[in-house]
Design a protein around this motif. Structure first.
Motif, PDB file in Angstrom:
ATOM      1  N   VAL A 108       0.846  -1.192   0.000  1.00 37.27           N
ATOM      2  CA  VAL A 108       0.000   0.000   0.000  1.00 37.27           C
ATOM      3  C   VAL A 108       0.882   1.242   0.000  1.00 37.27           C
ATOM      4  N   GLY A 109       0.714   2.070  -1.046  1.00 38.11           N
ATOM      5  CA  GLY A 109       1.458   3.311  -1.154  1.00 38.11           C
ATOM      6  C   GLY A 109       0.573   4.506  -0.863  1.00 38.11           C
ATOM      7  N   GLU A 110       1.021   5.687  -1.296  1.00 39.24           N
ATOM      8  CA  GLU A 110       0.324   6.920  -0.923  1.00 39.24           C
ATOM      9  C   GLU A 110      -0.712   7.345  -1.955  1.00 39.24           C
ATOM     10  N   ALA A 111      -0.249   7.736  -3.148  1.00 42.82           N
ATOM     11  CA  ALA A 111      -1.139   8.272  -4.174  1.00 42.82           C
ATOM     12  C   ALA A 111      -0.439   8.204  -5.519  1.00 42.82           C
ATOM     13  N   PRO A 112      -1.200   8.256  -6.602  1.00 39.17           N
ATOM     14  CA  PRO A 112      -0.559   8.240  -7.924  1.00 39.17           C
ATOM     15  C   PRO A 112       0.295   9.483  -8.143  1.00 39.17           C
ATOM     16  N   GLY A 113       1.379   9.311  -8.889  1.00 40.84           N
ATOM     17  CA  GLY A 113       2.187  10.429  -9.353  1.00 40.84           C
ATOM     18  C   GLY A 113       1.932  10.665 -10.831  1.00 40.84           C
ATOM     19  N   ARG A 114       2.830  11.386 -11.463  1.00 42.28           N
ATOM     20  CA  ARG A 114       2.632  11.751 -12.867  1.00 42.28           C
ATOM     21  C   ARG A 114       2.532  10.522 -13.761  1.00 42.28           C
ATOM     22  N   VAL A 153      -0.786  -4.482  -5.487  1.00 41.12           N
ATOM     23  CA  VAL A 153      -0.336  -3.132  -5.178  1.00 41.12           C
ATOM     24  C   VAL A 153      -1.497  -2.148  -5.298  1.00 41.12           C
ATOM     25  N   ALA A 154      -1.625  -1.264  -4.318  1.00 41.87           N
ATOM     26  CA  ALA A 154      -2.668  -0.231  -4.340  1.00 41.87           C
ATOM     27  C   ALA A 154      -2.170   1.002  -3.591  1.00 41.87           C
ATOM     28  N   ASN A 155      -2.971   2.056  -3.608  1.00 40.92           N
ATOM     29  CA  ASN A 155      -2.639   3.306  -2.918  1.00 40.92           C
ATOM     30  C   ASN A 155      -3.775   3.722  -1.996  1.00 40.92           C
ATOM     31  N   VAL A 156      -3.478   4.673  -1.123  1.00 44.47           N
ATOM     32  CA  VAL A 156      -4.520   5.251  -0.276  1.00 44.47           C
ATOM     33  C   VAL A 156      -5.507   6.027  -1.145  1.00 44.47           C
ATOM     34  N   LEU A 157      -4.997   6.862  -2.057  1.00 41.47           N
ATOM     35  CA  LEU A 157      -5.834   7.658  -2.943  1.00 41.47           C
ATOM     36  C   LEU A 157      -5.765   7.104  -4.364  1.00 41.47           C
ATOM     37  N   PRO A 158      -6.889   7.068  -5.074  1.00 39.95           N
ATOM     38  CA  PRO A 158      -6.867   6.600  -6.461  1.00 39.95           C
ATOM     39  C   PRO A 158      -6.689   7.728  -7.480  1.00 39.95           C
ATOM     40  N   TRP A 159      -6.665   8.985  -7.005  1.00 35.87           N
ATOM     41  CA  TRP A 159      -6.512  10.136  -7.896  1.00 35.87           C
ATOM     42  C   TRP A 159      -5.241  10.887  -7.535  1.00 35.87           C
ATOM     43  N   ARG A 160      -4.559  11.410  -8.552  1.00 36.22           N
ATOM     44  CA  ARG A 160      -3.307  12.129  -8.322  1.00 36.22           C
ATOM     45  C   ARG A 160      -3.572  13.493  -7.678  1.00 36.22           C
ATOM     46  N   PRO A 161      -2.934  13.791  -6.539  1.00 39.90           N
ATOM     47  CA  PRO A 161      -3.037  15.135  -5.958  1.00 39.90           C
ATOM     48  C   PRO A 161      -2.265  16.136  -6.823  1.00 39.90           C
ATOM     49  N   PRO A 162      -2.689  17.367  -6.879  1.00 47.63           N
ATOM     50  CA  PRO A 162      -1.990  18.365  -7.704  1.00 47.63           C
ATOM     51  C   PRO A 162      -0.554  18.565  -7.243  1.00 47.63           C
ATOM     52  N   GLY A 163       0.344  18.628  -8.225  1.00 40.99           N
ATOM     53  CA  GLY A 163       1.749  18.853  -7.898  1.00 40.99           C
ATOM     54  C   GLY A 163       2.416  17.695  -7.180  1.00 40.99           C
ATOM     55  N   ASN A 164       1.796  16.522  -7.222  1.00 40.46           N
ATOM     56  CA  ASN A 164       2.337  15.341  -6.529  1.00 40.46           C
ATOM     57  C   ASN A 164       2.512  15.577  -5.029  1.00 40.46           C
TER      58      ASN A 164
END
Length: 256
Positions: A108-114, A153-164
Motif C-alpha cells: 500500500v502506497g500513498e497516491a498516484p504520481g505523474r 499493489v494499491a494506494n490510499v488515494l486513487p486520484w493524483r493530488p496536484p503537484g504530486n
C-alpha cells in the motif's frame, strides 16, 4: 400549415423554453385584460416559513456505505471511481490497483504520481521501478500469477493530488473506508505499508522513521510499515533500514 397555427406554435415553444411548461388552470387567462390592482387591493402575502435545515452529507459516512456495499473488487473500483472527490477534476486517470488479487503480499502506497496518472496503474514511475527491484530481492513479483510469489499493489488515494503533493488528512479520512475494504476483498496474508499516508490510514499514526520495522495489525492482518520508495530515492542512506524491513517481511511470508 395555417400561419396562425405556426405563430401559436412558435409562441408556445418560446414559453416552454422560458420554463412555462405546465398548465395551472382549466382555461387561459388574458393577463393584459385584467384590471390593475391598487396597493390597497393587493393582499399581504403570508410570511414564508423558514426552510428546513438539512445537514450536509458526511463524505466519510458515504464512503463507508459505498465500500461496504461492494461485494468484489470490480464493484469496489466502480464505487471508488464514482465517489465525489475534489481531486478527480485535476487528474487524468483513475488508478485502482496492479498485480494479482489474492496474493500473499499487498503493498500500500500513498497516491498516484505523474506516471501513474498517465498509465492508470500504481507504482510505474521511478519509485515503482525501485519497488519492483526491492520485491525481486525477496523473491516477489507483481507480474507473477502464483499467489505465493505474486504481489498486489494499491494506494490510499486513487486520484493524483496536484503537484504530486502528499495526501491531506481529510483526504486520507475520506478514502480510508475504501482502502480497508480493498484489503478485505484482496485478502492478502501480509501488508507492506509504505510511507506516512498509508501508515496514517491503516495504522492510525504517522512518523514513519519511528514506526518503520515494527509489526502492527491493520484490517485484521499483520502489517509492516517501511519507507516509501520515493523517500529512498531522496535518502539513499535509508536503504539499509529498508533492506532490514524487507528481510523481516520475507521471513514473515516464508514462515507465517
Amino acid at each position: 400549415m395555417d400561419p396562425a397555427l405556426l405563430s401559436a406554435r412558435a409562441a408556445l415553444d418560446w414559453l416552454v423554453e422560458l420554463g412555462a411548461d405546465e398548465a395551472i388552470g382549466e382555461a387561459p387567462v388574458d393577463r393584459y385584460g385584467l384590471v390593475a390592482r391598487t396597493p390597497a387591493d393587493t393582499p399581504t402575502p403570508a410570511p414564508l416559513a423558514a426552510p428546513p435545515v438539512v445537514a450536509p452529507s458526511d463524505p466519510v459516512a458515504v464512503a463507508e456505505a459505498l465500500a461496504q456495499g461492494a461485494r468484489d473488487l470490480s464493484a469496489l473500483a466502480a464505487a471508488m471511481e464514482g465517489f465525489d472527490c475534489d481531486l478527480k477534476p485535476g487528474a487524468r486517470r483513475f488508478v485502482f490497483a496492479d498485480g494479482t488479487p489474492g496474493a500473499a503480499l499487498m503493498v500500500v502506497g500513498e497516491a498516484p504520481g505523474r506516471d501513474e496518472d498517465i498509465e492508470g496503474r500504481p507504482f510505474v514511475g521511478v519509485a515503482g521501478q525501485l519497488l519492483d527491484r526491492m520485491l525481486a530481492a525477496i523473491g516477489r513479483d507483481r507480474a507473477d500469477a502464483d499467489p505465493a510469489r505474486a504481489v498486489y499493489v494499491a494506494n490510499v488515494l486513487p486520484w493524483r493530488p496536484p503537484g504530486n503533493r502528499r495526501p491531506e488528512g481529510a483526504e486520507i479520512d475520506r478514502w480510508r473506508p475504501f482502502l480497508v475494504r480493498h484489503v478485505e476483498l484482496a485478502a492478502p496474508k501480509v501488508l507492506l505499508v509504505m510511507g506516512n499516508s498509508p501508515a496514517q490510514a491503516l495504522l492510525g499514526r504517522s512518523g514513519i522513521t519511528q514506526i518503520r520495522g515494527r509489526w502492527a495489525e491493520a484490517a485484521g492482518r499483520p502489517a509492516l510499515p517501511t519507507f516509501h520508495p520515493s523517500y529512498l530515492l531522496r535518502t539513499p542512506a535509508a536503504k539499509r533500514e529498508a533492506w532490514a524491513d524487507l528481510l523481516a517481511l520475507k521471513a514473515r511470508l516464508d514462515h507465517p
